[in-house]
Enzyme design. Structure first.
Site, short mmCIF file in Angstrom:
data_model
loop_
_atom_site.label_atom_id
_atom_site.label_comp_id
_atom_site.label_asym_id
_atom_site.label_seq_id
_atom_site.Cartn_x
_atom_site.Cartn_y
_atom_site.Cartn_z
N HIS A 246 0.83 -1.21 0.00
CA HIS A 246 0.00 0.00 0.00
C HIS A 246 0.87 1.28 0.00
CE1 HIS A 246 -3.68 -2.22 1.03
NE2 HIS A 246 -3.07 -2.76 2.07
N ASP A 247 1.63 1.45 1.09
CA ASP A 247 2.32 2.73 1.28
C ASP A 247 3.46 2.97 0.27
OD1 ASP A 247 0.53 3.09 3.31
OD2 ASP A 247 1.93 2.65 4.93
C1 BDR Z 1 -3.16 1.40 5.11
O1 BDR Z 1 -3.49 1.12 6.47
C2 BDR Z 1 -2.34 0.75 7.18
O2 BDR Z 1 -2.59 -0.42 7.86
C3 BDR Z 1 -1.25 0.53 6.18
O3 BDR Z 1 0.03 0.91 6.70
C4 BDR Z 1 -1.65 1.40 5.03
O4 BDR Z 1 -1.18 2.71 5.21
C5 BDR Z 1 -3.84 0.38 4.22
O5 BDR Z 1 -5.22 0.48 4.35
CA CA Z 2 0.52 3.22 6.89
#
Ligand code: BDR
Ligand code: CA
Length: 320
Positions: A246-247
């Site tokens: 994701h990040d």
């Molecule tokens: C996001 O939520 C966090 O758990 C992760 O680091 C990411 O930023 C994904 O939904």
């Molecule tokens: Ca995050």
């Protein structure tokens, strides 16, 4: 070269976002601001300092941010966050480094304001990957920075269900009120949400490639990713195997927008009822769009994954 500020709730994929930023020759990381979400703000900042030591960049300043949502007096980690990121944020694997640097005395919100005042919008991008609390507070504290602020955030979902409720993505759900203010402030925002981040997976084989570098850093990353992959596959047994990046995708899209295709759409955040935390097109702005918010709806997942592995592996080979 693009200057970056990462606003992290570090966090397994936040760790990878930091790694990617440091491994990218086209990025200059000028600071990290700490937020809450996967872990408390304090734990996230401690992780940032230890990771910067491990990655050989203890010179990068870390600023403590707000430690609770704007709608509450305190914060406790959601059980789902603890499950996905472990109690320490790095999958219960210890970071093999001891931070010598401490967090700066300047609060994160003040640093954000100062940095956005002194850098042009063509020079600096803020990448929030946790709760929107710090960045929303900075824009509120200094309306003069709104016009120049460029934000590429991991958060939200427009065409996909949420990952903490049927509607809400985790980062938005940490502080929906702050996210709502962020999306209406007038800054230039690219929302890199679940629409695209669920398309970018790291396989078990790729995760093990770090260990093969023979470094302590590589072993740490592979152990942490094994935890993340186990828990992801357990939670989504019928999904594509592997874990989500994701990040890191938000950081990569900030550096190279050609990795994503975006749709221009003002976003509102629901703050009430079952839809709390939902990011959806803003009906109030349909006839008078600001043109300031882009939502990523497609990603060149293969090109991103290749670049992610190439950059981060080369970097880890140079680490202890
Ligand atoms: C996001 O939520 C966090 O758990 C992760 O680091 C990411 O930023 C994904 O939904
Ligand atoms: Ca995050």
């Amino acid at each position: 070269m693009t200057k970056l500020i990462l606003d992290l709730d570090t966090g397994i994929d936040d760790t990878l976002a930091l790694l990617y930023a440091l491994a990218s020759p086209d990025a200059e990381l000028i600071g990290i601001t700490g937020t809450f979400g996967n872990v408390s703000m304090e734990t996230g900042v401690a992780n940032d300092l230890a990771l910067l030591e491990l990655f050989g960049r203890p010179d990068i300043p870390v600023f403590a941010g707000t430690d609770h949502p704007s709608w509450a007096d305190s914060f406790s980690v959601m059980p789902e966050s603890g499950r996905f990121h472990g109690r320490n944020g790095t999958g219960n694997v210890e970071i093999p480094a001891c931070a010598r640097a401490k967090a700066q005395a300047l609060p994160a919100v003040e640093f954000l304001v100062e940095a956005l005042r002194t850098n042009g919008s063509d020079e600096l991008i803020v990448v929030p990957t946790g709760a929107s609390t710090n960045i929303a507070a900075a824009l509120e504290a200094a309306p003069d920075i709104v016009e120049r602020a460029r934000i590429v955030m991991m958060g939200g979902a427009l065409t996909q269900p949420g990952n903490v409720t049927p509607f809400a993505e985790a980062n938005i759900m940490q502080d929906p009120e702050a996210s709502a203010r962020l999306f209406t402030a007038g800054a230039q925002i690219t929302m890199v949400g679940l629409d695209v981040t669920t398309q970018v997976k790291l396989t078990r084989e790729q995760a093990e490639a770090y260990r093969a570098t023979g470094t302590a850093t590589g072993a740490f990353l592979s152990d942490m990713l094994a935890y993340y992959t186990d828990v992801t596959e357990e939670a989504h047994p019928t999904g594509v195997p592997g874990c989500n990046l994701h990040d890191p995708l938000a950081v990569a899209s900030a550096l190279d927008p050609s990795l994503i295709d975006t749709f221009t759409c003002d976003i509102m955040v629901e703050t009430e009822g079952a839809g709390r935390g939902r990011t959806i097109g803003d009906p109030a702005r349909v006839t008078c769009p600001s043109g300031r918010t882009q939502v990523a709806l497609a990603v060149d997942a293969e090109r991103f994954a290749e670049r992610f592995m190439e950059r981060t592996l080369a970097f880890v080979r140079r680490c202890p």
